[in-house]
Design a protein around this motif. Structure first.
Motif: not given
Length: 476
Positions: A121-122, A125-130
């Protein structure tokens, strides 16, 4: 406590849960595949595909378990240990897993489980992760969150986000062979120490107890062993211990045996509810123009009928009939059910509309000196001065009646979009039946209050003052 004969973890109720969930999804698919809203849009097709996939999963009684965690926590190693062979690539470098991957596991040769491995999860990238996490969690019936030491703040934040999915969750402490002093209770205490006073923290603590913390060593560190030969010589070698995965295997089997079918049914219904809500909105949007024309037509019919009718009680009774016919016409237009639950809510709007007519009779009596009925009686005595009172009272009451029909029509559209989930075999209805049977000792019971939506508003949505003025202008 539940009656032993009808305990929720007995075969009969859990089989009933699956049967009811299947029937609910079949009804939804039948309804929307028969609905024609122009050409099927990609979003509509996507929701239909979701319903079809979920139904197939129910038919096969196939579970999905998603694995999340930060990089280097041994997610792939845990899955390899579970299935007993190295299927997923592992290594010392971060980012070995680049995208979600599913593998089939049958721990007893009967239960079918899809294990979904995910990237750290780290490292996304933020949007792709979400987006990735949302899609995987949506499919999952159970979530495994892998840690490998003291819980970091980032891991705790990830746990909080996953908790919002309202899915059962196990916290898997991997590499436990490196922390021989570590115990489940101390891990749980640390988890509690990271929590704050927010609602998310409270919900996470409610779901995760020490019983949901499982200790494993999926890929134990090699240990040095001394080998003594008969001739007295000694030799030292590095030997890799067998994976210590039995506690997790046992926990998963116990959970699925106890409440797996209910869990599978509820997750399917949650997905169906989401898809149905989207499908209903698409259906309403696609037919908005036709629906608006229908509502305006009934508003005008009702306004004219009330304005022309001289007897107040008939205004009220006739208005109620018109409102009910309008609701039925909208339900037929959309091919969506108007359930008893939603109709009860709509009756508030009808009562409000009827009360408005009675108040209109009183108000026009004050303004014009006579009510519409009184004006008619006077008019029959050939008193021409009563005619303006009659016409004025009729116009105002007609406008009020038209406004009431418009209000009921708009409220009906709102409730029709939600009514699909509360009618007979609706997703929320069946889910409520299952949750009512769930034993308080199950992990699902801790999600009971969150799985069903808050009750619909008691009063239908009210048109704005600007819309009210527009209605009066159009009718008069």
């Amino acid at each position: 406590m539940s009656n032993p004969e009808t305990a929720p973890n007995s075969p009969a109720p859990t089989s009933l849960d699956l049967d009811r969930a299947r029937a609910s999804l079949k009804q939804s698919l039948s309804r929307y595949t028969a609905t024609k809203v122009g050409e099927i849009s990609p979003s509509l097709q996507s929701d239909l595909d979701t319903l079809a996939y979920t139904l197939t999963k129910l038919e096969q009684t196939s579970y999905s378990i998603a694995v999340f965690g930060l990089v280097s926590r041994g997610k792939s190693a845990v899955l390899n240990a579970l299935i007993g062979e190295k299927v997923l690539e592992t290594g010392p470098l971060n980012g070995v897993t680049r995208f979600p991957r599913s593998i089939r596991w049958s721990p007893d040769g009967i239960i079918q489980i899809d294990l979904i491995d995910t990237p750290g999860l780290d490292e996304i990238d933020g949007e792709a992760r979400a987006t990735m996490a949302s899609e995987v969690v949506r499919q999952a019936d159970l979530i495994l969150f892998i840690i490998a030491g003291d819980i970091t703040q980032l891991e705790y934040q990830a746990l909080r986000e996953l908790r919002k999915a309202q899915k059962p969750l196990l916290l898997v402490f991997n590499k436990s062979d490196l922390y021989p002093e570590q115990e489940r209770q101390s891990i749980y205490q640390q988890l509690q120490s990271l929590s704050g006073d927010s609602v998310s923290d409270e919900l996470l603590q409610r779901l995760l107890s020490a019983d949901e913390v499982v200790m494993v060593a999926a890929d134990p560190t090699p240990i040095q062993v001394r080998i003594e030969y008969p001739d007295g010589t000694k030799k030292y070698e590095w030997e890799k211990p067998s994976p210590q995965i039995e506690p997790l295997q046992r926990k998963i089997k116990e959970l699925l045996a106890r409440e797996g079918r209910s869990l599978l049914a509820i997750n399917a219904l949650v997905q169906a509810r989401s898809a149905e809500g989207s499908l209903a909105k698409i259906t309403l949007t696609g037919m908005q123009s036709e629906a608006n024309t229908l509502v305006w037509r009934f508003a005008q019919y009702k306004a004219i009928a009330v304005a022309a009718n001289p007897i107040a009680i008939f205004d009220v009774l006739g208005g109620v009939v018109v409102d009910l016919i309008l609701i039925g016409a909208l339900a037929k237009l959309y091919n969506l059910p108007m359930t008893k639950y939603e109709l009860t809510k709509l009756l508030n709007g009808i009562v409000f509309s009827s009360a408005s007519l009675l108040l209109g009779e009183l108000a026009t009596g004050i303004v014009f000196g006579v009510g519409k009925t009184t004006a008619l009686i006077i008019g029959t005595s050939f008193n021409i001065t009563a005619l303006p009172g009659y016409l004025g009272a009729g116009a105002i009451q007609g406008a009020i009646a038209g406004y009431g029909a418009y209000m009921v029509g708009k409220a009906a559209q709102t409730y029709l979009s939600a009514g699909t989930t509360w009618g007979q075999l609706g997703a929320n209805t069946v889910m409520q039946e299952i949750l009512d049977r769930i034993d308080d000792t199950t992990i699902i019971s801790r999600l009971r209050d969150e799985l069903l939506p808050a009750p619909a508003p008691e009063n239908p949505p009210q048109p704005t003052a600007q819309k009210s003025s527009e209605i009066v202008d159009r009718i008069l």
